[in-house]
Structures are given as structure tokens and as C-alpha cells.
Enzyme design. Structure first.
Site, PDB file in Angstrom:
ATOM      1  N   ILE A 193      15.817  -2.566  -1.287  1.00 38.89           N
ATOM      2  CA  ILE A 193      16.520  -2.148  -0.184  1.00 38.89           C
ATOM      3  C   ILE A 193      16.376  -0.456   0.012  1.00 38.89           C
ATOM      4  O   ILE A 193      16.603   0.147  -1.199  1.00 38.89           O
ATOM      5  CB  ILE A 193      18.110  -2.700  -0.076  1.00 38.89           C
ATOM      6  N   CYS A 194      16.345  -0.084   1.173  1.00 38.71           N
ATOM      7  CA  CYS A 194      16.454   1.339   1.524  1.00 38.71           C
ATOM      8  C   CYS A 194      15.265   1.871   0.890  1.00 38.71           C
ATOM      9  O   CYS A 194      14.095   1.203   1.004  1.00 38.71           O
ATOM     10  CB  CYS A 194      17.744   1.948   0.946  1.00 38.71           C
ATOM     11  N   ASP A 195      15.286   3.124  -0.054  1.00 36.25           N
ATOM     12  CA  ASP A 195      14.058   3.611  -0.461  1.00 36.25           C
ATOM     13  C   ASP A 195      13.455   2.536  -1.616  1.00 36.25           C
ATOM     14  O   ASP A 195      12.308   2.942  -1.940  1.00 36.25           O
ATOM     15  CB  ASP A 195      14.469   5.019  -1.336  1.00 36.25           C
TER      16      ASP A 195
END
Length: 199
Positions: free
Chosen positions: A102-104
Site C-alpha cells: 500500500i502507498c509507497d
């Protein structure tokens, strides 16, 4: 016997991105799963919110037998010292285990080349292409959606901790689909909206 789920957390990890997943697995899974944390070393890791966690494993002591590998976002994924995590990611992917980011951390999956043959998402396609460089050739499989699950790979952007959690719970079959969706709707919509009878 419970099955192990590994969560990779780095310094300044996004604690809220893991909290929904781990609490739901524990509550809905009724002991089916054992949650363990992995980091670059066994030194304590501090989240963005200030929680300190002593990881269960470093990269050298990760067990061979686990059900899923979940990479939690945060502010450290672009550091050079994260490169050894790619070996763990590639091994998980090759063995067909459940793999999430998730995300980066979703973009980090792109740098490991595991997003090229699956539908996926991240924070931004241009950022993903720039960071992953030649390791990433999956632009045509990128979807502008909160969370995407394709085969055993689950990705989400940084605004979608609940959507990410839902897809992981479904992939792991932590509970029946109706129970998982009930859990998701309760947390997403709130007590009054989620529990209102349909007219």
C-alpha cells in the site's frame, strides 16, 4: 494450527495502514492466523504516529512457511537500504503466496518487477514509472482505483487502508465474504449508515 502472515514495517511506517488489517484478521479469523512483523533488523521501529515495535524477524530470519507478505507504507521505502527486501518480495511472488503493498510500498513492488503481469494500482502512475524505471513494464495494467486485487497480488494507494484491508481479508478467506463486507461497511460507512435497514 495457525498460519503466519508477515507484515513488513520500516522506520516511519504508516501505522493506520496496518491497524485495520491486523485487527480484522484477529477478530474475524478466530485464531486461524498468526501475525508477525519483519523489518531490516531486529531494532525497534517507530511508526509515523510514534508507536514503537520490536520486529519478530529481520530479513535473515524470516520463516520459509508463511501465508502472506504485506508491505505497509511509510516514509522510508525509497531509501537505498530497502533493496534487500526485493529478494523477499520476489520469492513470495514466485511461490504464489499472497503479496500486498500500500502507498509507497505498492510502488516498491513495481521496483521489484512483480507488477508487470497483474492488474494493480499505486499512488500515481507517473511516480511509479519514474521510481521503478526499467523494472516496471506494467503501465497498461495500471488501474486508477483505491485498491486492486489480481491473482495473489493486492495493491492500494495511500488513501485506501480500508479497501486494502478488505481485499486482503477476502484473499486470505479470513471469514465468509458476507462477514468481511459487513466489517468493511461498518468501518467505511459508520454505525448508523451501515446498520440502517434497506427500504
Amino acid at each position: 494450527m495457525s498460519r503466519t502472515i508477515l507484515f513488513v514495517i520500516l522506520q516511519q511506517y504508516a501505522d493506520w495502514e496496518s491497524a485495520y488489517i491486523t485487527s480484522a484478521i484477529t477478530m474475524l479469523g478466530q485464531g486461524k492466523y498468526d501475525i508477525k512483523t519483519v523489518s531490516l533488523s531486529r531494532d525497534s521501529v517507530q511508526s509515523i504516529g510514534g508507536f514503537r515495535v520490536v520486529p519478530d524477524y529481520d530479513l535473515q530470519s524470516v520463516p520459509e512457511d508463511y501465508e502472506a507478505l504485506i508491505l505497509i507504507g511509510g516514509l522510508t521505502w525509497r531509501s537505498e537500504n530497502t533493496q534487500p527486501i526485493k529478494n523477499l518480495v520476489e520469492d513470495c511472488y514466485k511461490k504464489g503466496k499472497i503479496l500486498g503493498g500500500i502507498c509507497d510500498a505498492s510502488a516498491f513492488l513495481g521496483t521489484a518487477g512483480v507488477l508487470n503481469d497483474v492488474m494493480h494500482t499505486s499512488n500515481d502512475i507517473n511516480d511509479l514509472k519514474q521510481w521503478a524505471g526499467t523494472a516496471y513494464t506494467g503501465e497498461t495494467k495500471y488501474i486508477c482505483r483505491q485498491a486492486v486485487r489480481d491473482k495473489n497480488v493486492i495493491t492500494a494507494n495511500g488513501t485506501a487502508p480500508l479497501e486494502f484491508a478488505k481485499e486482503i481479508l477476502l484473499a486470505l478467506e479470513v471469514a465468509g465474504e458476507d462477514k468481511i463486507l459487513e466489517w468493511y461497511n461498518f468501518h467505511k460507512l459508520g454505525l448508523y449508515t451501515a446498520s440502517m435497514p434497506k427500504m
